[in-house]
Structure formats: C-alpha cells, structure tokens
Design a protein around this motif. Structure first.
Motif, short mmCIF file in Angstrom:
data_model
loop_
_atom_site.label_atom_id
_atom_site.label_comp_id
_atom_site.label_asym_id
_atom_site.label_seq_id
_atom_site.Cartn_x
_atom_site.Cartn_y
_atom_site.Cartn_z
N GLU A 32 0.83 -1.21 0.00
CA GLU A 32 0.00 0.00 0.00
C GLU A 32 0.87 1.25 0.00
OE1 GLU A 32 -3.35 2.35 -0.09
OE2 GLU A 32 -3.26 0.18 -0.32
N GLN A 36 0.82 4.04 -2.95
CA GLN A 36 0.51 5.45 -2.67
C GLN A 36 1.69 6.35 -3.04
OE1 GLN A 36 -2.35 6.69 -2.05
NE2 GLN A 36 -3.43 4.79 -1.60
N ARG A 101 -5.20 6.03 3.45
CA ARG A 101 -5.80 6.55 2.21
C ARG A 101 -6.58 7.83 2.48
NH1 ARG A 101 -8.12 1.01 -0.59
NH2 ARG A 101 -6.08 0.12 -1.08
N GLN A 102 -7.26 7.88 3.62
CA GLN A 102 -8.01 9.08 3.98
C GLN A 102 -7.07 10.27 4.14
OE1 GLN A 102 -9.80 8.82 7.84
NE2 GLN A 102 -11.22 10.51 7.44
#
Length: 195
Positions: A32, A36, A101-102
């Motif tokens: 992840e 990102q 992610r937020q």
C-alpha cells in the motif's frame, strides 16, 4: 506415456502457502505504501505539467517520457517501517490502510511526505492497540477481583436470618405477653411508656 501426464489435470490444486499473519500484514501495508508513493509521484508530475502549461501556454507533455519510478524510500527507513508494521495486529490492517488513504486524499502530500504520513498512521495504530490491550488487561483484573468478592457475597447471602423463626424475640411479642422486655442491644434508642 499418456497424454494426461503432459497436462496437469490430474494433479491436486496447489494450496495457498501457509504464511505467518504478521508477514502478510507487513507485505500488505508495504505494498500500500509503494502504491501510494507511485500515485503521489504521478500526481506531482501532473501538477508540474499543469504549472508548465499555464506558465508557457504550450503543452509539450506528449514529448516527455517519464521514468518508471524515480523516488524510492531509503533502505533504513524501509526497515523501520517494516518493523513498525510487524506490531500491527492483522485485524487492524484494513483500518490502517483506510486511515492512510483518507490522510493521503485529505492532504495530497508530496512524494517525500508519503512515508512520514504512513509512519504517523502506524504509530497511531500501535498506540491504539496498546491502549486496547491495557483496557483488556484491566478488565481481566477487574473481573477476577469481582469473582472473588462475588463468591464471598454469595457465601454471606446464603447465611440469611429468617424473620419468621420463633427463636428471635421481638418487641411486639413482649408487649403481647405483658412481660417486661429485656434490654435491647439494637441501634435505636429504647422508648418506654410511662404508666
């Protein structure tokens, strides 16, 4: 030699490798992070292209070829992040990714800031896990203390005094019999009628 041996139809299906859950958490979280990082790099390039387009008034973006990935996390920092990922319980893996992610969507960080943001999310999750473990530990201690105290109270409650047993003298019995009541050892003061 049969034709079936050339094809692998009669072989049992391969089982999914039995890996340690912490290894899977580390792998998932680091994937992840790399995803990102790539996305942040892509957005940064797009912002630079837009800035150039506005500045010059001409779009030469179709001439530019970009490297696959120009930014990479240092090996020392990667090891530190992997070590932090090992402290994350598998049930927290999903919430950590969602929180990461937020924050990425909220702050739209530069490529260099993505790993720091990831580190802050991991630290937040580790602190939350520690708080929950301490709360569970206190709850267990409380439950064991309550079990012993409850056993004493149930033992005491079994030895109740029944008010209907005739061995217990009451004032009303003494009045009914017309006898002088014996001196009471009760908490209330004794009242006598003056005759």
């Amino acid at each position: 030699m049969s034709l079936a041996s050339w094809f692998r139809w009669n072989e049992p299906p391969n089982r999914i490798s039995q890996r340690n859950p912490t290894e899977m958490v580390v792998e998932t979280l680091m994937m992840e992070l790399s995803w990102q990082t790539k996305q942040a790099e892509k957005q940064q390039r797009e912002r630079e292209n837009e800035y150039r387009k506005i500045k010059t008034g001409v779009d030469y973006g179709w001439l530019v070829s970009y490297p696959k990935q120009s930014y990479d996390i240092s090996p020392g920092e990667r090891l530190q992040l992997e070590d932090m990922c090992t402290k994350i319980h598998p049930s927290y893996c999903g919430p950590v990714i969602l929180r990461f992610r937020q924050l990425i969507a909220e702050y739209e960080p530069e490529v260099q800031e993505v790993s720091r943001l990831f580190r802050s999310v991991l630290q937040e999750a580790v602190e939350k896990i520690k708080e929950e473990e301490e709360a569970k530990k206190l709850a267990r201690q409380w439950n064991t203390k309550n079990k012993t105290s409850l056993s004493l109270t149930t033992f005491k409650s079994r030895s109740r005094i029944s008010p209907f047993i005739s061995d217990i003298k009451t004032i009303s019995e003494d009045v009914e019999r017309g006898t002088q009541p014996t001196r009471r050892v009760w908490s209330m003061p004794e009242f006598r009628n003056a005759k």
